[in-house]
Design a protein around this motif. Structure first.
Motif, PDB file in Angstrom:
ATOM      1  N   THR A 417      -6.083   4.566  -4.915  1.00 44.50           N
ATOM      2  CA  THR A 417      -7.376   3.907  -5.267  1.00 44.50           C
ATOM      3  C   THR A 417      -7.399   3.256  -6.547  1.00 44.50           C
ATOM      4  OG1 THR A 417      -8.774   5.598  -3.972  1.00 44.50           O
ATOM      5  CG2 THR A 417      -9.767   4.070  -5.681  1.00 44.50           C
ATOM      6  N   MET A 418      -6.638   4.014  -7.416  1.00 46.71           N
ATOM      7  CA  MET A 418      -6.261   3.008  -8.732  1.00 46.71           C
ATOM      8  C   MET A 418      -5.521   1.670  -8.452  1.00 46.71           C
ATOM      9  SD  MET A 418      -5.556   6.185 -11.382  1.00 46.71           S
ATOM     10  CE  MET A 418      -5.121   5.265 -12.569  1.00 46.71           C
ATOM     11  N   ALA A 419      -4.538   1.877  -7.564  1.00 47.11           N
ATOM     12  CA  ALA A 419      -3.734   0.641  -7.179  1.00 47.11           C
ATOM     13  C   ALA A 419      -4.478  -0.415  -6.757  1.00 47.11           C
ATOM     14  CB  ALA A 419      -2.422   1.006  -6.464  1.00 47.11           C
ATOM     15  N   TYR A 420      -5.399  -0.234  -5.685  1.00 52.60           N
ATOM     16  CA  TYR A 420      -6.369  -1.035  -5.064  1.00 52.60           C
ATOM     17  C   TYR A 420      -7.279  -1.705  -6.040  1.00 52.60           C
ATOM     18  CZ  TYR A 420     -10.248  -2.615  -2.401  1.00 52.60           C
ATOM     19  OH  TYR A 420     -11.551  -3.031  -1.896  1.00 52.60           O
ATOM     20  N   GLN A 421      -7.721  -0.900  -6.932  1.00 46.61           N
ATOM     21  CA  GLN A 421      -8.884  -1.393  -8.013  1.00 46.61           C
ATOM     22  C   GLN A 421      -8.062  -2.361  -9.132  1.00 46.61           C
ATOM     23  OE1 GLN A 421     -10.618   2.124  -9.651  1.00 46.61           O
ATOM     24  NE2 GLN A 421     -11.807   2.458  -7.832  1.00 46.61           N
ATOM     25  N   ASP A 422      -6.660  -1.935  -9.369  1.00 43.94           N
ATOM     26  CA  ASP A 422      -6.128  -2.966 -10.394  1.00 43.94           C
ATOM     27  C   ASP A 422      -5.422  -4.153  -9.442  1.00 43.94           C
ATOM     28  OD1 ASP A 422      -6.640  -1.097 -12.306  1.00 43.94           O
ATOM     29  OD2 ASP A 422      -4.540  -0.219 -11.853  1.00 43.94           O
ATOM     30  N   GLU A 423      -5.943  -4.118  -8.103  1.00 46.95           N
ATOM     31  CA  GLU A 423      -5.510  -5.479  -7.355  1.00 46.95           C
ATOM     32  C   GLU A 423      -4.059  -5.419  -7.074  1.00 46.95           C
ATOM     33  OE1 GLU A 423      -7.239  -9.054  -8.199  1.00 46.95           O
ATOM     34  OE2 GLU A 423      -9.441  -8.271  -8.143  1.00 46.95           O
ATOM     35  N   LEU A 424      -3.346  -4.191  -7.138  1.00 46.12           N
ATOM     36  CA  LEU A 424      -1.797  -4.459  -6.902  1.00 46.12           C
ATOM     37  C   LEU A 424      -1.663  -3.900  -5.209  1.00 46.12           C
ATOM     38  CD1 LEU A 424      -0.758  -1.708  -9.618  1.00 46.12           C
ATOM     39  CD2 LEU A 424      -0.668  -4.141  -9.540  1.00 46.12           C
ATOM     40  N   GLN A 427      -7.033  -4.231   0.235  1.00 39.38           N
ATOM     41  CA  GLN A 427      -7.946  -3.223   1.205  1.00 39.38           C
ATOM     42  C   GLN A 427      -7.207  -2.784   2.547  1.00 39.38           C
ATOM     43  OE1 GLN A 427     -11.819  -4.003   1.795  1.00 39.38           O
ATOM     44  NE2 GLN A 427     -12.424  -2.124   2.836  1.00 39.38           N
ATOM     45  N   GLY A 428      -6.434  -3.776   2.997  1.00 36.48           N
ATOM     46  CA  GLY A 428      -5.710  -2.987   4.623  1.00 36.48           C
ATOM     47  C   GLY A 428      -4.665  -2.435   4.048  1.00 36.48           C
ATOM     48  N   SER A 429      -3.829  -2.791   3.089  1.00 43.63           N
ATOM     49  CA  SER A 429      -2.600  -2.052   2.592  1.00 43.63           C
ATOM     50  C   SER A 429      -3.031  -0.647   2.138  1.00 43.63           C
ATOM     51  CB  SER A 429      -2.005  -2.760   1.606  1.00 43.63           C
ATOM     52  OG  SER A 429      -1.445  -3.915   1.923  1.00 43.63           O
ATOM     53  N   ALA A 430      -4.397  -0.536   1.246  1.00 42.17           N
ATOM     54  CA  ALA A 430      -4.716   0.737   0.731  1.00 42.17           C
ATOM     55  C   ALA A 430      -5.028   1.590   1.835  1.00 42.17           C
ATOM     56  CB  ALA A 430      -5.679   0.486  -0.270  1.00 42.17           C
ATOM     57  N   LYS A 435      -3.629   6.431   5.490  1.00 45.20           N
ATOM     58  CA  LYS A 435      -3.390   6.830   6.891  1.00 45.20           C
ATOM     59  C   LYS A 435      -2.126   7.373   6.833  1.00 45.20           C
ATOM     60  CE  LYS A 435      -3.659   5.766  11.684  1.00 45.20           C
ATOM     61  NZ  LYS A 435      -3.979   4.666  12.781  1.00 45.20           N
ATOM     62  N   LYS A 436      -1.019   7.149   5.915  1.00 46.21           N
ATOM     63  CA  LYS A 436       0.025   7.517   6.019  1.00 46.21           C
ATOM     64  C   LYS A 436       0.081   9.225   5.518  1.00 46.21           C
ATOM     65  CE  LYS A 436       3.207   3.772   5.056  1.00 46.21           C
ATOM     66  NZ  LYS A 436       3.807   2.946   4.424  1.00 46.21           N
ATOM     67  N   LEU A 437      -1.017   9.565   4.699  1.00 49.19           N
ATOM     68  CA  LEU A 437      -1.293  10.879   4.131  1.00 49.19           C
ATOM     69  C   LEU A 437      -1.604  11.764   5.380  1.00 49.19           C
ATOM     70  CD1 LEU A 437      -3.028  10.181   0.837  1.00 49.19           C
ATOM     71  CD2 LEU A 437      -0.431  10.456   1.240  1.00 49.19           C
ATOM     72  N   ALA A 456      -7.200  -6.748   5.948  1.00 44.22           N
ATOM     73  CA  ALA A 456      -5.866  -7.145   5.365  1.00 44.22           C
ATOM     74  C   ALA A 456      -6.402  -8.368   4.338  1.00 44.22           C
ATOM     75  CB  ALA A 456      -4.796  -7.592   6.360  1.00 44.22           C
ATOM     76  N   GLY A 457      -5.653  -8.465   3.060  1.00 44.31           N
ATOM     77  CA  GLY A 457      -6.012  -9.508   2.302  1.00 44.31           C
ATOM     78  C   GLY A 457      -7.152  -9.401   1.416  1.00 44.31           C
ATOM     79  N   ARG A 458      -8.095  -8.540   1.940  1.00 39.62           N
ATOM     80  CA  ARG A 458      -9.359  -8.458   1.053  1.00 39.62           C
ATOM     81  C   ARG A 458      -9.165  -7.510  -0.161  1.00 39.62           C
ATOM     82  NH1 ARG A 458     -14.015  -6.386   4.467  1.00 39.62           N
ATOM     83  NH2 ARG A 458     -15.251  -6.778   2.399  1.00 39.62           N
ATOM     84  N   THR A 459      -9.365  -8.215  -1.311  1.00 35.72           N
ATOM     85  CA  THR A 459      -9.189  -7.592  -2.433  1.00 35.72           C
ATOM     86  C   THR A 459     -10.424  -6.715  -3.219  1.00 35.72           C
ATOM     87  OG1 THR A 459      -9.787  -9.171  -4.198  1.00 35.72           O
ATOM     88  CG2 THR A 459      -7.502  -9.365  -3.514  1.00 35.72           C
ATOM     89  N   TYR A 460     -10.015  -5.927  -4.219  1.00 33.11           N
ATOM     90  CA  TYR A 460     -11.247  -5.192  -4.782  1.00 33.11           C
ATOM     91  C   TYR A 460     -12.192  -6.059  -5.154  1.00 33.11           C
ATOM     92  CZ  TYR A 460     -13.605  -1.820  -7.847  1.00 33.11           C
ATOM     93  OH  TYR A 460     -14.576  -1.265  -8.464  1.00 33.11           O
TER      94      TYR A 460
END
Length: 489
Positions: A417-424, A427-430, A435-437, A456-460
């Protein structure tokens, strides 16, 4: 290899000159006055380590395994832990193909066969599994061609130990690209009378070894390894002797002594009938005597009881023997002897964690090459093909508690979640990382591939902008030319 050639190889390894022993040692510590160091008359310097090669004593190994439960545990615990969770296939494999692959494993009992090979390899220092394929009975001396394996023809492994039924040939593998380079190229399957039944190419043999040996000793052992029992034999002897002596001391813990008047005359000048009556009285007293009974003696005779042995320190000695055996076998005391952890606040988790790390090393070092050799054979028998990107993964041996799983899921989800909020991550990759967990934590498995693809491609920033009701509205002043054209009515 015939027995004559085997003796020739062993004799050559024994008679090879040892240049290290022949050279004179000139840089050793020595203090003859206090009997310390090299050349002094001390117990330490009198210690010798003769080359016994206990792995060659087939009868002793069999006797130890049949009679000693500690040896059975040393031989069997690690193979059981190496194979208990088996392996999982990785790659793009449909559920139907996985079901067919599992059926092949069940029909051939391949998991039990590999476990048996690992077990006898540890006991005898070497064992082999003959790969059985229907229709290849006349092709055993030829390299295994995977294209000739028809669906449903793999019949499993036939396990043989190094002393019964299989003998390595003198010819070695010379192809440096072969994983078995430098090992025997052929093996002879023999009958009980020593006659050769068939000659088998090494590609049709699965090797199971004990402890690895240096080069010359490996040659002397006909390219097998060392029995696990050989490395721990002295500790087994110490453990068994200590436990047997402790058991014997319980019979001698107390000694009863009775003073009898004129006992010397009774045995020297009395008749045999009188002596027999005396022995009958003693035997009758011994028969009725117990912890709650009464000892009857004549008036004037004295009966005393002497404590012969003390048991206060024996448990510490026995525990030391158990620790030595556990260290030699690389199995924790709690697992080898089935004992609960000792000491205050002791749980045994750290010992088991270290042990499972060691078993993981053995799975990667010993079990993975075996499975890599069997995997294409099983897939050809199950599917008639070998898919690209097919691989195996070992499930973890350590099973975390529900609380530990929740903590792991929370920590990893917060990191994603932190990586997604920092736009690293988008949304699709997050969602894909979450799901890998699922396999590890049992959570986030409801995220579908369609959702991942749609996001895919949608940022925070894109996601939070949709929640702002004033998003897209500008509060800047209108252009000057537009304001000038407005008049008050």
């Amino acid at each position: 290899m015939s027995r004559r050639n085997k003796r020739r190889v062993n004799r050559a390894a024994d008679e090879k000159p040892n240049t290290m022993q022949a050279s004179q040692v000139m840089d050793a510590f020595s203090n003859p006055l206090f009997r310390l160091g090299y050349g002094s008359q001390s117990p330490m310097e009198a210690t010798e380590y003769p080359l016994t090669r206990l792995s060659d004593n087939y009868a002793l190994l069999n006797s130890l395994y049949r009679d000693n439960w500690v040896v059975q545990n040393v031989v069997g615990i690690i193979p059981d832990d190496m194979t208990k969770n088996w392996f999982t296939l990785t790659g793009a494999i449909s559920p139907e193909h996985l079901a067919e692959f599992d059926r092949v494993q069940r029909m051939t009992q391949i998991q039990d066969r590999v476990n048996a090979g690992l077990r006898w390899g540890r006991l005898y220092g070497g064992a082999a599994g003959l790969i059985l394929i229907r229709g290849h009975e006349t092709l055993m001396d030829q390299p295994l061609d995977l294209e000739t394996i028809m669906p449903g023809t793999f019949a499993g492994l036939y396990i043989l130990d190094r002393w019964c039924g299989i003998v390595p040939d003198v010819e070695l593998v010379t192809d440096i690209g072969d994983p078995e380079f430098g090992l025997p190229a052929y093996y002879s399957i023999t009958m009980e009378n020593g006659d050769t039944l068939t000659r088998v190419h090494h590609s049709r043999i699965i090797r199971f070894l004990g402890r690895e040996l240096p080069y010359l000793e490996k040659i002397a052992a006909m390219y097998w390894g060392e029995s696990e029992v050989e490395a721990i034999y002295k500790d087994i002897v110490k453990h068994d002797n200590v436990s047997a002596n402790m058991a014997a001391l319980t019979f001698r813990a107390n000694v009863d002594r009775m003073e009898v008047a004129n006992l010397d005359q009774l045995f020297s000048i009395t008749s045999g009938q009188q002596q027999q009556r005396f022995w009958s009285v003693m035997q009758a007293q011994s028969a009725v005597k117990n912890n709650f009974g009464i000892q009857l003696v004549n008036k004037g005779d004295t009966m005393t009881n002497t404590q012969f042995a003390q048991f206060s320190g024996l448990s510490d000695v026995y525990d030391s023997m158990c620790l030595d055996l556990a260290g030699a076998s690389r199995i924790p005391v709690t697992k080898l002897f089935g004992r609960s952890p000792a000491g205050m606040n002791a749980t045994g988790e750290s010992d088991l964690q270290n042990y499972y790390d060691y078993v993981d090393t053995l799975r990667e070092k010993s079990l993975r090459p075996i499975l890599y050799k069997l995997l294409p054979i099983m897939t050809m028998s199950a599917w008639g093909m070998i898919p690209e990107g097919l691989d195996i993964a070992f499930p973890p041996l350590w099973t975390p508690t529900a609380k530990e799983v929740a903590e792991i899921a929370k920590a990893k989800a917060e990191t994603i979640t932190m990586a997604y909020q920092d736009e690293l991550l988008d949304q699709g990759s997050a969602q894909k990382e979450l799901k890998k967990l699922a396999d590890e934590t049992g959570m986030f498995d409801s995220i579908t591939d369609e959702q991942i693809k749609a996001n895919a491609g949608r940022t925070y920033q894109d996601a939070t902008a949709l929640r702002d009701p004033l998003a897209g509205i500008s509060f800047s002043q209108p252009p000057a030319d537009e304001s000038e054209g407005v008049t008050d009515e």
